[in-house]
Design a protein around this motif. Structure first.
Motif, short mmCIF file in Angstrom:
data_model
loop_
_atom_site.label_atom_id
_atom_site.label_comp_id
_atom_site.label_asym_id
_atom_site.label_seq_id
_atom_site.Cartn_x
_atom_site.Cartn_y
_atom_site.Cartn_z
N TRP B 214 0.83 -1.21 0.00
CA TRP B 214 0.00 0.00 0.00
C TRP B 214 0.86 1.26 0.00
CZ3 TRP B 214 -5.06 -2.07 0.72
CH2 TRP B 214 -6.08 -1.18 0.35
N GLY B 215 0.53 2.21 -0.85
CA GLY B 215 1.18 3.52 -0.83
C GLY B 215 0.66 4.33 0.35
N THR B 216 1.57 4.87 1.15
CA THR B 216 1.12 5.57 2.36
C THR B 216 0.37 6.86 2.05
OG1 THR B 216 3.26 6.66 2.53
CG2 THR B 216 2.96 4.65 3.82
N GLN B 243 6.14 7.60 0.26
CA GLN B 243 6.19 8.50 -0.89
C GLN B 243 5.53 7.89 -2.13
OE1 GLN B 243 10.52 9.01 -0.55
NE2 GLN B 243 10.10 11.21 -0.35
N ALA B 244 4.42 7.23 -1.89
CA ALA B 244 3.67 6.64 -3.00
C ALA B 244 2.18 6.77 -2.72
CB ALA B 244 4.04 5.16 -3.18
N LEU B 250 4.05 2.48 -9.83
CA LEU B 250 4.52 3.45 -10.82
C LEU B 250 5.39 4.52 -10.16
CD1 LEU B 250 1.38 4.10 -13.06
CD2 LEU B 250 3.02 2.21 -13.10
N GLU B 251 5.06 4.86 -8.92
CA GLU B 251 5.79 5.93 -8.25
C GLU B 251 7.07 5.44 -7.58
OE1 GLU B 251 2.89 8.09 -5.91
OE2 GLU B 251 3.78 10.01 -6.46
N ARG B 252 7.05 4.21 -7.08
CA ARG B 252 8.24 3.62 -6.45
C ARG B 252 8.44 2.20 -7.01
NH1 ARG B 252 9.59 7.72 -5.82
NH2 ARG B 252 9.27 9.15 -4.10
#
Lengths: 412, 266
Positions: B214-216, B243-244, B250-252
């Motif tokens: 899960w992105g925080t 940081q996602a 895609l972001e990390r």
């Protein structure tokens, strides 16, 4: 030519800073921040009064419609309005045009078949049965219809309604979206096998194709005026020809905002604030509440991405003069209005003009003044159009005889 | 990275044509994309293909030339039976299944309905549960202003830019936008207007070891849902990605690829 009174039943007293507070006429405005139930009670009554006034003035039909969760028009159930209009106009030669209840968001759709049959019976066979698919925000957000299913639900529901109106036996409906084991509708409409069917469409979806295929009447309910609808009407008439249908103008209805004054200058002065109110406050709905993924079928989606002439217009930047000059609202002296309407009617080949003679914040007195001038000075110049060559096959049979249909019902 | 093999299958009594992008070698892994289609996930899929044979099917209706396939499936039961047919046709036996967002729910429902058909399960910011105190945003009706920061921790970052980028060629631009919108329409059929169709009643049937990623900064479905999923699935653990947002892969991508591969035993 038939000319009908169309009414949206909007909220007429929104705060001056409404545009700054809300980015949408739909979904977002909070009732308890901007609205008042007592006032709305007055609006519903005023709306009915204005429509009945139009009927007495000689307009041929009265159009109601269904919208939800917005400030621009909230006849949440148009059958309730239609019931009053049907009862109150008995004895008059005027059609009750429900334009109308939205099938995809009503389960089971036989409920609408019943309501419409009631209206046809109460009015003595004066009903025009309109079936909109529903605006995306109405159908999918307010009523939870799955966007990509909206059109197929609509088609199945309409087929069920038509069958339910005229079937001679109890039947089972084993559909994809609706299953009813025993359908035997009470009441049935006076008009058999069904009242005239009108279907609104935007012109870029597959609706027009379907409507022409079924030989119903197509209603282009645009708020941007006949001047800006030529592309849609051209495409529509090409489609009609391609499908081998005749060029009868009565298979096409069009909505137009109209404001009549004694002179051009007076009219522009009278209607400016109400036109701006309509386009700035009532009609303003952002793309994300309109272009909901799935509401347009794939081909129509591609077409809309290729060409959407209105995408670049910010309505809130247009002043009344722009709205008049662009033809969104036909405003002027009777002569000006006549000329502009006749141009549009002939160019688009429209058989039914749906006149929005109330728009925006217009008070009842001004609306009635508009109706008076329109009925006296404009309508007589339009009414005979087309009738020498075409029969209106999408109009209640009993009204064609030019005799008060409901007198039959009332006398018996 | 090598271009994937694109296999076109005709399924569901020939009413659904679907492309499956196949890449890499090793143990089988099925990747189920989210509501915006497979296109933006290709780089992440390539990372998984280093030590797996990855099968990435396009959701019904999102394969070019067959948009109406979405109308061939009516409900979740159809969708699950369809994926059973798809797995059979690909001759997959208990592959690992990785799903993102809507694809995460699809992976989880499939694993719950056929517990022996999924080896290991990875759910990346899945939808499918609902808490009144943390409502899930309907991603199909968000303004641009809300959508970007809901999807990405860094709304102006490189990942966000790439995700929303459209080609300059007019025809390609229309095609890209149409695919992006239609993919939401097709998946939206099964989760509109609220992505809670009863998964909480099925979750106990999942038998696969499960990783929940899960992105925080997920602004669509809050990270608190990671624990909601974890406590319903018997053998589950959570990896939070800093940081996602809703699209941590895609972001990390390096971080997510690393934790997923470690979990899968690559």
């Amino acid at each position: 030519m038939k000319v009908c009174m169309f009414h949206l039943m909007p909220y007429r007293d929104l705060p001056a800073d409404f545009e700054r507070r809300y980015n949408s006429a739909y979904i977002d405005p909070m009732w308890f921040d901007v609205a008042d139930s007592d006032k709305v009670g007055q609006y519903y009554n005023a709306t009915l009064d204005e429509m009945l006034y139009a009927a007495k003035a000689g307009l041929h039909g009265l159009c109601t419609n269904q919208h939800h969760q917005n400030v621009y028009g909230f006849m949440a159930n148009p059958s309730i309005m239609g019931a009053v209009l049907a009862r109150q106009t008995n004895g008059q030669n005027v059609a009750i045009i429900q334009l109308g209840s939205t099938l995809p968001s009503t389960t089971p759709p036989t409920r609408i078949a019943e309501e419409y049959a009631m209206l046809d019976c109460v009015s003595g066979g004066r009903l025009v049965a309109g079936f909109p698919t529903g605006l995306p925000a109405d159908a999918t957000i307010s009523n939870g219809v799955i966007p990509v299913e909206q059109r197929e639900r609509f088609r199945e529901a309409l087929a069920l309604v038509i069958k339910a109106w005229s079937a001679r036996d109890v039947f089972a409906w084993n559909g994809r979206h609706y299953q009813l084991g025993m359908v035997n509708l009470w009441p049935r409409p006076i008009q058999q096998p069904h009242p005239p069917i009108w279907i609104p469409g935007s012109g870029i979806s597959s609706t027009a194709e379907y409507v022409v295929g079924q030989d119903h009447c197509f209603c282009h309910l645009s708020y941007y005026g006949a001047k800006n609808a030529e592309q849609v009407s051209d495409r529509y008439w090409e489609l009609v020809a391609r499908k081998g249908r005749d060029d009868n103008p009565y298979r096409f209805s069009f909505l137009q905002l109209i404001g009549v004054g004694e002179t051009d200058a007076e009219a522009e002065d009278l209607y400016a604030e109400h036109a701006e109110y309509f386009f700035h406050k009532l009609l303003y709905t952002p793309t994300y509440y309109q272009a909901i993924p799935g509401c347009l079928e794939y081909e129509a989606l591609v077409q809309s991405l290729r060409h959407n002439p209105r995408a670049s217009i910010n309505l809130r930047e247009l002043k009344a003069k722009d709205l008049f000059d662009r033809g969104f609202v036909v405003v002027g002296s009777p002569k000006t209005v006549r000329e502009q309407l006749l141009d549009g009617i002939k160019r688009l080949r429209m058989g039914h003009l749906l006149a929005l003679l109330h728009f925006g914040s217009m008070p009842t007195a001004l609306c009635k003044n508009n109706i008076d001038l329109f009925a006296r000075e404009v309508l007589p110049y339009l009414a005979d159009l087309w009738d020498d060559r075409y029969e209106d096959r999408w109009w209640p049979e009993r009204l064609k005889a030019k005799r008060p249909a409901a007198a039959l019902a009332a006398a018996s | 990275m090598a271009a994937p093999e694109v296999r076109r299958l005709s399924l569901w009594q020939d009413r659904i044509q679907t492309e499956v992008e196949i890449s890499g070698c090793g143990r089988p892994l099925v990747y189920l994309h989210g509501p915006w289609g497979l296109a933006s996930d290709r780089a992440f899929v390539a990372g998984l293909a280093d030590d797996h044979t990855v099968y990435a099917p396009k959701f019904p209706g999102t394969t070019h030339g067959n948009p109406d396939a979405v109308h061939a499936l009516d409900n979740w039961f159809d969708l699950i039976v369809y994926h059973g047919e798809l797995f059979d046709r690909l001759e997959l036996s208990a592959p690992a299944v990785v799903g993102h967002s809507f694809g995460g729910l699809l992976a989880a429902e499939f694993a719950a309905s056929a517990p022996k058909s999924v080896g290991r399960l990875v759910l990346i910011d899945p939808v499918g549960l609902w808490r009144d105190d943390a409502p899930v945003k309907n991603w199909m009706i968000l303004s641009d202003k809300v959508r970007r920061p809901s999807l990405f921790a860094d709304a102006d970052g490189e990942a966000a830019r790439r995700f929303f980028d459209v080609p300059s060629d007019p025809a390609e631009r229309i095609d890209t936008l149409a695919q992006f919108i239609w993919a939401q329409a097709c998946s939206g059929k099964f989760v509109w207007p609220i992505a809670d169709r009863g998964f909480s009643r099925h979750a106990h049937r999942i038998a696969s070891p499960t990783l929940i990623v899960w992105g925080t900064a997920d602004g669509i479905i809050a990270p608190t849902y990671a624990q909601e999923f974890a406590r319903r699935i018997a053998d589950a653990r959570v990896e939070l990605i800093e940081q996602a947002g809703h699209l941590p892969h895609l972001e990390r991508p390096e971080t997510v690829t690393k934790v997923v591969r470690a979990f899968l035993g690559g």
